[in-house]
Design a protein around this motif. Sequence first.
Motif, PDB file in Angstrom:
ATOM      1  N   ASP A 199     -57.764 -46.104  43.191  1.00  0.00           N
ATOM      2  CA  ASP A 199     -57.900 -47.552  43.339  1.00  0.00           C
ATOM      3  C   ASP A 199     -58.989 -47.858  44.359  1.00  0.00           C
ATOM      4  O   ASP A 199     -59.639 -46.950  44.889  1.00  0.00           O
ATOM      5  CB  ASP A 199     -56.554 -48.206  43.693  1.00  0.00           C
ATOM      6  N   ALA A 200     -59.204 -49.129  44.650  1.00  0.00           N
ATOM      7  CA  ALA A 200     -60.291 -49.550  45.542  1.00  0.00           C
ATOM      8  C   ALA A 200     -60.126 -49.003  46.963  1.00  0.00           C
ATOM      9  O   ALA A 200     -61.115 -48.818  47.678  1.00  0.00           O
ATOM     10  CB  ALA A 200     -60.386 -51.071  45.573  1.00  0.00           C
ATOM     11  N   VAL A 204     -54.813 -42.276  45.118  1.00  0.00           N
ATOM     12  CA  VAL A 204     -54.812 -41.593  43.824  1.00  0.00           C
ATOM     13  C   VAL A 204     -53.815 -42.265  42.893  1.00  0.00           C
ATOM     14  O   VAL A 204     -52.632 -42.415  43.219  1.00  0.00           O
ATOM     15  CB  VAL A 204     -54.467 -40.097  43.999  1.00  0.00           C
ATOM     16  N   LEU A 205     -54.312 -42.682  41.723  1.00  0.00           N
ATOM     17  CA  LEU A 205     -53.467 -43.298  40.709  1.00  0.00           C
ATOM     18  C   LEU A 205     -52.997 -42.285  39.672  1.00  0.00           C
ATOM     19  O   LEU A 205     -51.904 -42.388  39.133  1.00  0.00           O
ATOM     20  CB  LEU A 205     -54.232 -44.422  39.995  1.00  0.00           C
ATOM     21  N   ASP A 206     -53.856 -41.303  39.376  1.00  0.00           N
ATOM     22  CA  ASP A 206     -53.523 -40.293  38.377  1.00  0.00           C
ATOM     23  C   ASP A 206     -54.484 -39.120  38.535  1.00  0.00           C
ATOM     24  O   ASP A 206     -55.586 -39.284  39.048  1.00  0.00           O
ATOM     25  CB  ASP A 206     -53.646 -40.869  36.962  1.00  0.00           C
ATOM     26  N   LYS A 229     -55.488 -46.316  34.551  1.00  0.00           N
ATOM     27  CA  LYS A 229     -54.323 -46.845  35.258  1.00  0.00           C
ATOM     28  C   LYS A 229     -54.647 -48.217  35.830  1.00  0.00           C
ATOM     29  O   LYS A 229     -55.807 -48.525  36.133  1.00  0.00           O
ATOM     30  CB  LYS A 229     -53.905 -45.893  36.391  1.00  0.00           C
ATOM     31  N   ALA A 230     -53.634 -49.032  35.993  1.00  0.00           N
ATOM     32  CA  ALA A 230     -53.810 -50.359  36.579  1.00  0.00           C
ATOM     33  C   ALA A 230     -54.408 -50.219  37.974  1.00  0.00           C
ATOM     34  O   ALA A 230     -53.970 -49.373  38.757  1.00  0.00           O
ATOM     35  CB  ALA A 230     -52.478 -51.087  36.646  1.00  0.00           C
ATOM     36  N   ILE A 290     -68.982 -25.602  42.896  1.00  0.00           N
ATOM     37  CA  ILE A 290     -68.462 -26.835  42.324  1.00  0.00           C
ATOM     38  C   ILE A 290     -69.584 -27.852  42.132  1.00  0.00           C
ATOM     39  O   ILE A 290     -70.635 -27.767  42.757  1.00  0.00           O
ATOM     40  CB  ILE A 290     -67.358 -27.464  43.201  1.00  0.00           C
ATOM     41  N   GLY A 291     -69.324 -28.785  41.264  1.00  0.00           N
ATOM     42  CA  GLY A 291     -70.180 -29.942  41.076  1.00  0.00           C
ATOM     43  C   GLY A 291     -69.285 -31.161  40.969  1.00  0.00           C
ATOM     44  O   GLY A 291     -68.179 -31.069  40.433  1.00  0.00           O
ATOM     45  N   THR A 292     -69.726 -32.282  41.521  1.00  0.00           N
ATOM     46  CA  THR A 292     -68.895 -33.480  41.510  1.00  0.00           C
ATOM     47  C   THR A 292     -69.695 -34.679  41.019  1.00  0.00           C
ATOM     48  O   THR A 292     -70.915 -34.714  41.097  1.00  0.00           O
ATOM     49  CB  THR A 292     -68.334 -33.796  42.908  1.00  0.00           C
ATOM     50  N   LEU A 293     -68.943 -35.664  40.541  1.00  0.00           N
ATOM     51  CA  LEU A 293     -69.517 -36.912  40.075  1.00  0.00           C
ATOM     52  C   LEU A 293     -68.541 -38.028  40.403  1.00  0.00           C
ATOM     53  O   LEU A 293     -67.332 -37.891  40.156  1.00  0.00           O
ATOM     54  CB  LEU A 293     -69.744 -36.835  38.561  1.00  0.00           C
ATOM     55  N   ILE A 294     -69.039 -39.091  40.994  1.00  0.00           N
ATOM     56  CA  ILE A 294     -68.212 -40.271  41.306  1.00  0.00           C
ATOM     57  C   ILE A 294     -68.687 -41.414  40.422  1.00  0.00           C
ATOM     58  O   ILE A 294     -69.864 -41.757  40.420  1.00  0.00           O
ATOM     59  CB  ILE A 294     -68.294 -40.648  42.790  1.00  0.00           C
ATOM     60  N   ILE A 295     -67.758 -41.989  39.659  1.00  0.00           N
ATOM     61  CA  ILE A 295     -68.083 -43.048  38.717  1.00  0.00           C
ATOM     62  C   ILE A 295     -67.349 -44.319  39.104  1.00  0.00           C
ATOM     63  O   ILE A 295     -66.120 -44.386  38.990  1.00  0.00           O
ATOM     64  CB  ILE A 295     -67.690 -42.649  37.274  1.00  0.00           C
ATOM     65  N   PRO A 296     -68.082 -45.350  39.578  1.00  0.00           N
ATOM     66  CA  PRO A 296     -67.413 -46.625  39.844  1.00  0.00           C
ATOM     67  C   PRO A 296     -67.039 -47.298  38.528  1.00  0.00           C
ATOM     68  O   PRO A 296     -67.788 -47.244  37.562  1.00  0.00           O
ATOM     69  CB  PRO A 296     -68.457 -47.440  40.588  1.00  0.00           C
ATOM     70  N   VAL A 297     -65.878 -47.897  38.491  1.00  0.00           N
ATOM     71  CA  VAL A 297     -65.381 -48.574  37.290  1.00  0.00           C
ATOM     72  C   VAL A 297     -65.275 -50.055  37.607  1.00  0.00           C
ATOM     73  O   VAL A 297     -64.680 -50.441  38.619  1.00  0.00           O
ATOM     74  CB  VAL A 297     -64.010 -48.022  36.870  1.00  0.00           C
ATOM     75  N   GLN A 298     -65.852 -50.883  36.746  1.00  0.00           N
ATOM     76  CA  GLN A 298     -65.814 -52.334  37.005  1.00  0.00           C
ATOM     77  C   GLN A 298     -64.687 -52.970  36.252  1.00  0.00           C
ATOM     78  O   GLN A 298     -64.309 -52.624  35.199  1.00  0.00           O
ATOM     79  CB  GLN A 298     -67.123 -52.982  36.598  1.00  0.00           C
TER      80      GLN A 298
END
Length: 85
Positions: free
Chosen positions: A20-21, A25-27, A59-60, A77-85
């Motif tokens: 969440d914002a 952790v939601l899931d 998730k809500a 490792i490699g990581t990616l952060i994806i903002p969701v609108q």
Amino acid sequence: LEQKPNLRAGAVDLYIVQQDAAGAVLDRYRNRYNLQLTDQLYAEYLKTGVFFRVALTPKAGLATLRVLAADPQSAKIGTLIIPVQ
């Protein structure tokens, strides 16, 4: 990947975390993909990349997806952060 005669073998651990914002952790999702690639397929994937697909139910309150791919043998490792609108 470990090179064997005419084959490269190893694994990729894929983690996907829904947050969440506030960062809570939601899931979580985790799966290990065991790979056994011929030399020809390995050469092709070096050019095109390897694609993994996962169907997630958002998730809500979802604000961010964090994706992590890890090689359990080397701990790279490699990581990616994806903002969701």
